[in-house]
Design a protein around this motif. Structure first.
Motif: not given
Lengths: 396, 396
Positions: B27, B30-31, B33, B63-64, B204, B245-250
């Motif tokens: 986790l 982060v990079v 996206h 992301t939902a 997540v 849209f920005t996803p949960s990269v981590n």
């Protein structure tokens, strides 16, 4: 190239942003979202969010990106056929219009191009010139990251649109914590923001604040097809310190940690840090021959800094050299794609990060023969900007 | 009680579930996206998801939570006025009906109460008995966690509803990776699942697979008010290994790690582990005098095990003693709230965890004087069930 061995670049894009190690480590916890542990966590997070939103109203975390939170705002607080006034000054304000039209609103767009944000005088004159008598909702982006513009006159505009009885909805996804923003004292009804920008936490969640009873009353009278973004349901669960659907629990531990860092530093200081660091990055790059894309200081965003590419330089090649130097910056979007590059000046960007950022950009320009000399004062700008004492290291 | 010092309970609820340390640590990255690092990550995740969904079709991370994925499925693949057949056998199938009605579908509900899942023969007989000639969509939950029921006849039912030309939509939020499920060979058009159940990763995200061109054709012809869940947009970005849209990269780094663990173990073994562990927990608790809420083996879920509370025992008190012993289990929901407790038998639940779980439940029953003796064979059930060799420790 094995990208799993290549080091992760510095995040100087308009989100996600760099994460403090304390926050990253806080991610490593998960508890049952229907348990006493969770209730306590939820309460702490909401309290911290109230502090950064400057509101005594309710704040709810949503497991969705900022766009999801904007969608929640539009679905719950806009009735089909509502007359909605929207100033457009970039991609995100345009997406807001798109969202509003999808729910059947009558949108009055006032366009400002991609190089200036609305002003109170101008917006008022335009709307009165159009003979508009009815505004049910005023919906706006506060900080449009696509060109790097901030809507500085928002508080004055809120005062004025309230004379129409309009409900005020604000997308502040990209500047909460990085620029002044006051939900209660500015008279905003509903605002949204996001996790991965100036709040120094990972990309996962977004936040919606419902600050007035007018907003709730309206939401209660609206039906829409979403259960996931149903604010009445979210509110019902929020009252018992829960979310209706499984939230990103590990992320809530992280944002709690990030919010507690912001409290330790103080919100005023956290914001001032963004502003002063942004000014220093601009000064440093100007000394190296770069021009800001937004010329006028008044319109310019503090959290997203946009610059023209050096003349004659291939924009993708330029960014890819910066990337090879270990720094991620962004191209501009849509109408101005290839015309400007964007720097996210957000959250936990340390002095060393700012130095890496500025020098990678200078090095790329040097490699492409777009600059001849480097003014050493570029580096002095980075050495000397103000930062909160918690982050400062003295010469000692 | 300072809940930040109190240890986090073992997660034996129907999600979130325990996370392997390797996944938890993953986790912490982060990079950007929109960067090469991300494109590679996205590709790896999609490949791993295809493996667990058993599909060559497309899979998209959202992301939902799982409910968001169900909403995405309903908004994109159901037209207002479509005739939709839905078997109802718990809270989540009822929520599916609710979702479908919100988009204006004509829902034909076939109710099975809360103690049995539909069978092919029965469902077919009922639908034919009702004289139904048209089914545009067949939508169902595969594993309804609220009573702990699995829809074992789904493959046969899919064959049959296809004779109506129906599109088949399946919510498999709570059993993917924990029970047999085959998107392509069963003929499913669209299915969704979630991160925090049997895939051993944090809460997540959710996943949607679109396995057939019929599904895409239908989605292209439907308009709905959501941008966030617009599958046409999600597909367009997916083609370039990105999310709109920005996803949960981590989180994507974490699920990549979880999926690679599942590959190392083998999906067959991963599923078999769930089934054998579930059987052992049931046997252990039966020996201690507990009764399963679902009596019939055929209907019973492998991933959510529900049991009647011991006679005369206060249900909240019972769970709170289990919680004090460091184990989080759940009450049943809605119609059967207070009538059964539920155990999540999901993902990375080790032998020691299973032992903690069973003994905490036995201890709570002892404390409330609901049992007199403990059959030592309860513990032997836990000592001896099959697990993948990767997790096995020999007497040595």
């Amino acid at each position: 190239m094995n990208l799993d061995l290549a080091p992760d670049p510095l995040l100087a894009v308009p989100g996600p942003s760099q994460i403090p190690p304390r926050v990253m480590r806080a991610l490593m916890r998960v508890v049952d979202h229907r348990s006493p542990h969770f209730h306590r966590l939820y309460r702490d997070v909401v309290e911290g969010l109230r502090y950064v939103f400057r509101t005594n109203g309710d704040v709810y975390p949503l497991t969705a990106s900022g766009t999801g939170a904007v969608e929640a705002m539009v679905l719950n607080f806009v009735r089909p056929r509502d007359t909605v006034l929207v100033p457009v000054f970039g991609s995100f304000s345009r997406r807001l219009v798109n969202h509003l039209r999808r729910v059947g609103a009558e949108v009055i767009e006032v366009n400002y191009g991609w190089d200036k944000a609305p002003t109170y005088e101008d917006l008022k004159a335009k709307v009165e010139g159009m003979g508009i008598k009815k505004i049910d909702v005023f919906a706006t982006v506060y900080n449009d990251t696509s060109p790097g513009l901030a809507f500085r006159d928002l508080p004055k505009v809120v005062d004025w649109v309230k004379s129409y009885g309009a409900l005020v909805l604000v997308d502040n996804v990209s500047a909460l914590g990085g620029d002044y923003f006051e939900v209660d004292s500015w008279g905003i009804d509903v605002a949204v923001s996001s996790s991965q920008k100036c709040l120094a936490s990972p990309p996962v969640m977004s936040f919606i604040t419902v600050a007035t009873s007018e907003a709730y009353r309206k939401a209660e009278s609206i039906s829409h097809p979403s259960i996931y973004f149903d604010i009445n349901l979210i509110r019902k669960f929020g009252e018992k310190f829960e979310t209706p659907f499984t939230p990103s629990v590990n992320y809530l531990f992280a944002i709690r940690e990030a919010l507690s860092i912001i409290r330790e530093v103080g919100l005023e200081n956290w914001i001032r840090w963004h502003i002063e660091r942004g000014r220093a990055i601009i000064n440093a790059l100007r000394r190296a021959g770069f021009e800001t894309f937004i010329e006028n200081d008044y319109y310019r965003s503090s959290t997203v800094l946009s610059f023209k590419y050096p003349q004659g330089v291939d924009s993708a090649r330029f960014r890819s050299i910066v990337y090879r130097l270990g720094v991620s910056i962004s191209d501009a979007m849509d109408d101005i794609k290839g015309k400007a590059f964007r720097i996210g000046n957000m959250g936990y960007l340390t002095r060393r990060d700012a130095l890496s950022l500025v020098s990678a950009i200078i090095a790329a320009a040097a490699e492409l023969m777009a600059i001849k000399d480097v003014d050493v004062n570029s580096f002095r700008e980075i050495l000397n900007y103000w930062e909160p004492e918690q982050f400062s290291v003295d010469e000692g």
